[in-house]
Motif scaffolding. Sequence first.
Motif, PDB file in Angstrom:
ATOM      1  N   CYS A  94      -2.764  -0.179  -4.433  1.00  0.00           N
ATOM      2  CA  CYS A  94      -1.770  -0.388  -5.496  1.00  0.00           C
ATOM      3  C   CYS A  94      -2.420  -0.903  -6.772  1.00  0.00           C
ATOM      4  O   CYS A  94      -2.092  -0.440  -7.881  1.00  0.00           O
ATOM      5  N   LEU A  95      -3.330  -1.859  -6.645  1.00  0.00           N
ATOM      6  CA  LEU A  95      -3.994  -2.396  -7.832  1.00  0.00           C
ATOM      7  C   LEU A  95      -4.809  -1.317  -8.537  1.00  0.00           C
ATOM      8  O   LEU A  95      -4.808  -1.226  -9.775  1.00  0.00           O
ATOM      9  N   ALA A 212      11.473   8.699  -2.531  1.00  0.00           N
ATOM     10  CA  ALA A 212      12.637   7.818  -2.612  1.00  0.00           C
ATOM     11  C   ALA A 212      12.302   6.519  -3.337  1.00  0.00           C
ATOM     12  O   ALA A 212      13.117   5.995  -4.106  1.00  0.00           O
ATOM     13  N   VAL A 213      11.112   6.001  -3.111  1.00  0.00           N
ATOM     14  CA  VAL A 213      10.686   4.790  -3.818  1.00  0.00           C
ATOM     15  C   VAL A 213      10.620   5.052  -5.319  1.00  0.00           C
ATOM     16  O   VAL A 213      11.116   4.266  -6.138  1.00  0.00           O
ATOM     17  N   GLY A 214      10.018   6.175  -5.692  1.00  0.00           N
ATOM     18  CA  GLY A 214       9.922   6.522  -7.100  1.00  0.00           C
ATOM     19  C   GLY A 214      11.286   6.680  -7.748  1.00  0.00           C
ATOM     20  O   GLY A 214      11.505   6.195  -8.872  1.00  0.00           O
ATOM     21  N   LEU A 229       8.383  -4.590  -5.680  1.00  0.00           N
ATOM     22  CA  LEU A 229       7.598  -3.674  -4.858  1.00  0.00           C
ATOM     23  C   LEU A 229       6.821  -4.499  -3.826  1.00  0.00           C
ATOM     24  O   LEU A 229       6.779  -5.725  -3.919  1.00  0.00           O
ATOM     25  N   HIS A 230       6.195  -3.812  -2.870  1.00  0.00           N
ATOM     26  CA  HIS A 230       5.501  -4.509  -1.796  1.00  0.00           C
ATOM     27  C   HIS A 230       4.139  -3.879  -1.505  1.00  0.00           C
ATOM     28  O   HIS A 230       4.024  -2.655  -1.459  1.00  0.00           O
ATOM     29  N   GLY A 235       3.586   4.285   1.432  1.00  0.00           N
ATOM     30  CA  GLY A 235       4.501   5.004   0.553  1.00  0.00           C
ATOM     31  C   GLY A 235       4.571   4.414  -0.836  1.00  0.00           C
ATOM     32  O   GLY A 235       4.827   5.135  -1.814  1.00  0.00           O
ATOM     33  N   THR A 236       4.344   3.111  -0.951  1.00  0.00           N
ATOM     34  CA  THR A 236       4.338   2.471  -2.263  1.00  0.00           C
ATOM     35  C   THR A 236       3.130   2.925  -3.069  1.00  0.00           C
ATOM     36  O   THR A 236       3.241   3.218  -4.265  1.00  0.00           O
TER      37      THR A 236
END
Length: 262
Positions: A94-95, A212-214, A229-230, A235-236
């Motif tokens: 993510c970062l 779905a997250v987007g 967010l997590h 999926g993230t």
Amino acid sequence: MTFPHRRTLLRAAASGVLAGLAGAPLVGCDEERRPAAGARASDRAAPPGSVARPPALPPLPAGLPAQIENGPRDRKAVALTFHGRGDANTATGCLAEAERAGARVTVLAVGDWLDAQPQLARRVLDGGHELGNHTMRHLDICSMSATAAYAEITECAERLRRLTGGIGRWFRPSKTRLATEQVVALARRAGYPHLLSYDVDSLDFTDPGAAAVGRAVLDGVRPGSVVSLHFGHPGTVAALPAILDGLHRRGLRAVTTSELLT
């Protein structure tokens, strides 16, 4: 670089990150009860005894509420905030996605996650991001006694101080979007005059899939939004290129919460 070329690079980068996540365990946050870019950093652990010093923060404006759900609606910026828990691959994924897009984020770390992976405190700060407190064990803090709830806040704060030299500006309560008055008062006593909530819930901890997250983020976000967010969910990571692309198309910058408010 043209914008379509940037999207192509983001999608390619996401594929590479996800390939490294194959087989990684899903560690969810089990979140609610339901009612300009920093330098790229390596993922190596910090040398023993070293401290990742947080940057000096500008003062917050007067009059902010005790529980902050969003920033000013007249600024073309949003804050992407991550609950800091889960395996290291999703955290660094993510970062990295944020940094590729020139974004800075806010990470609210769980104390036992920092105990298990202390190098990630340095990784967050070295990337130009912001690091805060999300309790020690991620329990239902609003149902606890005052003594137990205060310990959840201060034990995580102690981890942050040991790893970074400070407790961080933000505290986010666990298992709830908005805290009780008792928890607000305890957080203030521990050194957090403002609790960080959010106005956009990605629901990524339910693992609905990247698309779905987007959609959840881009359908709900507007100037000044604080997005939940997590880490811990592949999926993230997969959703972030489309989210960052969509924000860019709307002229919205992803910044730290302190930048959003100041």
